[in-house]
Design a protein around this motif. Structure first.
Motif, short mmCIF file in Angstrom:
data_model
loop_
_atom_site.label_atom_id
_atom_site.label_comp_id
_atom_site.label_asym_id
_atom_site.label_seq_id
_atom_site.Cartn_x
_atom_site.Cartn_y
_atom_site.Cartn_z
N UNK A 1 0.81 -1.23 0.00
CA UNK A 1 0.00 0.00 0.00
C UNK A 1 0.84 1.27 0.00
N UNK A 2 1.91 1.29 0.78
CA UNK A 2 2.71 2.51 0.88
C UNK A 2 3.43 2.82 -0.42
N UNK A 3 4.12 1.84 -0.98
CA UNK A 3 4.89 2.07 -2.21
C UNK A 3 3.97 2.38 -3.41
N UNK A 4 2.87 1.64 -3.52
CA UNK A 4 1.98 1.87 -4.66
C UNK A 4 1.24 3.20 -4.52
N UNK A 5 0.86 3.58 -3.31
CA UNK A 5 0.14 4.85 -3.13
C UNK A 5 1.03 6.04 -3.47
N UNK A 6 2.29 5.98 -3.06
CA UNK A 6 3.22 7.06 -3.40
C UNK A 6 3.44 7.13 -4.91
N UNK A 7 3.55 5.96 -5.55
CA UNK A 7 3.79 5.94 -6.99
C UNK A 7 2.61 6.44 -7.79
N UNK A 8 1.38 6.21 -7.30
CA UNK A 8 0.20 6.51 -8.09
C UNK A 8 -0.01 7.99 -8.34
N UNK A 9 0.65 8.86 -7.60
CA UNK A 9 0.54 10.28 -7.89
C UNK A 9 1.30 10.65 -9.16
N UNK A 10 2.25 9.82 -9.56
CA UNK A 10 3.15 10.17 -10.65
C UNK A 10 2.95 9.34 -11.91
N UNK A 11 2.09 8.33 -11.88
CA UNK A 11 1.81 7.53 -13.07
C UNK A 11 0.31 7.32 -13.21
N UNK A 12 -0.12 7.08 -14.44
CA UNK A 12 -1.52 6.80 -14.68
C UNK A 12 -1.87 5.39 -14.23
N UNK A 13 -3.16 5.17 -13.99
CA UNK A 13 -3.60 3.87 -13.51
C UNK A 13 -3.31 2.76 -14.51
N UNK A 14 -3.45 3.05 -15.81
CA UNK A 14 -3.19 2.03 -16.83
C UNK A 14 -1.73 1.61 -16.79
N UNK A 15 -0.83 2.59 -16.71
CA UNK A 15 0.59 2.28 -16.65
C UNK A 15 0.92 1.45 -15.41
N UNK A 16 0.41 1.87 -14.26
CA UNK A 16 0.67 1.14 -13.02
C UNK A 16 0.10 -0.27 -13.07
N UNK A 17 -1.06 -0.42 -13.70
CA UNK A 17 -1.71 -1.74 -13.76
C UNK A 17 -0.85 -2.76 -14.48
N UNK A 18 -0.22 -2.34 -15.57
CA UNK A 18 0.56 -3.31 -16.32
C UNK A 18 1.89 -3.61 -15.64
N UNK A 19 2.45 -2.66 -14.89
CA UNK A 19 3.66 -2.94 -14.12
C UNK A 19 3.35 -3.95 -13.02
N UNK A 20 2.21 -3.76 -12.37
CA UNK A 20 1.78 -4.70 -11.33
C UNK A 20 1.47 -6.07 -11.93
N UNK A 21 1.36 -6.13 -13.26
CA UNK A 21 1.04 -7.40 -13.92
C UNK A 21 2.08 -8.49 -13.74
N UNK A 22 3.28 -8.15 -13.29
CA UNK A 22 4.28 -9.19 -13.03
C UNK A 22 4.08 -9.84 -11.65
N UNK A 23 3.08 -9.38 -10.90
CA UNK A 23 2.84 -9.93 -9.56
C UNK A 23 2.52 -11.42 -9.56
N UNK A 24 1.74 -11.95 -10.52
CA UNK A 24 1.46 -13.39 -10.49
C UNK A 24 2.73 -14.25 -10.52
N UNK A 25 3.69 -13.89 -11.34
CA UNK A 25 4.91 -14.67 -11.41
C UNK A 25 5.69 -14.57 -10.10
#
Length: 309
Positions: free
Chosen positions: A87-111
């Motif tokens: 929550x802390x790292x993603x919340x800080x990052x979300x002010x500087x990137x769009x949700x679509x961009x962040x969503x695809x970066x988080x896409x490596x989470x399953x692996x």
């Protein structure tokens, strides 16, 4: 696939559907670099504090037993990953990137979750499983590059998001391990209550100093009640029933669900490229879940008398 594994997959889908709104809602709460709203620290710690209050009430009403002595360490690791780290790292990052961009970066989470789960739960996925998992992750990364058109370099927000991925994978793995010993809903509740002495003061210290639009507070309410609490009820139960390695691959759907939700919330456009990659990723999930995942047998412990022979 056993009935338990099938139920686990459906619980996993429910959890992912809830989590898919997290990044768009966080973006609404923190605002942008040009029009900031809540701080990332407040969103992360405040949502954990609210969820901890709900958790304490839930544990009291259900008369949940206290965790055993050997479970507190695992709860602390789980809290470090999913209450503080992600929550802390993603919340800080979300002010500087769009949700679509962040969503695809988080896409490596399953692996990442599959890797942690294989180590913690002594599971040995087949090479075919890893092939489909890797293919799904490659598709997500390829989509990120095609969508953004950016150069192959990571910015500060991307590094924060990758750090959030690592934290979430560890928290998911240890939480799933605990869910095999206690009810899944108790895992996140005890982790939140354990973290409350830190999250509550940090939330109070970082509270907004000016009036904010109602949309920001509604978004904060969602990440507090659903992303930080109810979603984990389904997610940890799914990991416990279906296996961390197998169910983790359902998260490949999360980036594309987030994009669908971002269309009405953030006025972003869902084009044919997004739909095409979504269908491809869904295909990798469908095929990957059919691949065998074996459990590594534990070596028998010999008695001293036998060992001395």
């Amino acid at each position: 696939m056993t009935p338990s594994e099938r139920h686990g997959l459906w619980y996993g889908v429910a959890g992912v559907a809830i989590f898919a709104l997290t990044l768009p809602m966080t973006r609404l709460a923190v605002g942008t670099a040009d029009a900031p709203l809540m701080s990332g620290v407040f969103v992360a710690m405040g949502r954990a504090a609210v969820a901890a209050a709900l958790s304490a009430l839930f544990l009291l009403v259900t008369r949940a037993p206290w965790p055993r002595a050997g479970e507190w360490r695992a709860l602390a690791i789980t809290a470090g990953g999913v209450v503080f780290g992600f929550p802390l790292l993603s919340s800080i990052a979300m002010r500087h990137v769009e949700a679509v961009h962040a969503s695809v970066i988080i896409g490596v989470l399953p692996l990442a979750t599959a890797l942690v789960g294989a180590l913690l739960h002594r599971q040995r996925p087949s090479p075919a499983f890893w092939a489909f998992a890797a293919l799904g992750s490659v598709l997500v990364v390829a989509f990120a590059l095609l969508r953004s058109g950016a150069a192959l370099r990571l910015h500060g927000a991307d590094l924060l998001l990758l750090g959030a991925v690592a934290c979430a994978a560890v928290g998911y793995g240890w939480g799933a391990r605990l869910s095999q010993r206690m009810p899944a809903e108790h895992v996140i509740c005890w982790a939140l209550v354990l973290a409350l002495p830190a999250t509550l003061p940090l939330a109070f210290w970082s509270r907004p100093a000016m009036p904010l639009p109602a949309s920001a507070w509604w978004a904060f309410g969602y990440v507090a009640v659903f992303s930080m609490w109810i979603g984990f009820f389904a997610w940890y139960r799914g990991l416990a029933l279906g296996g961390t390695v197998r169910v983790s691959q359902v998260q490949l759907l999360q980036p594309f669900l987030s994009m669908v939700f971002a269309v009405p919330l953030l006025h972003e456009r869902l084009d044919a490229l997004s739909l095409g990659f979504a269908l491809a990723v869904i295909a990798t999930v469908f095929m990957g879940r059919r691949m065998p995942v074996a459990r590594v047998p534990r070596l028998p412990v010999l008695s001293p008398a036998v060992e001395s022979r």
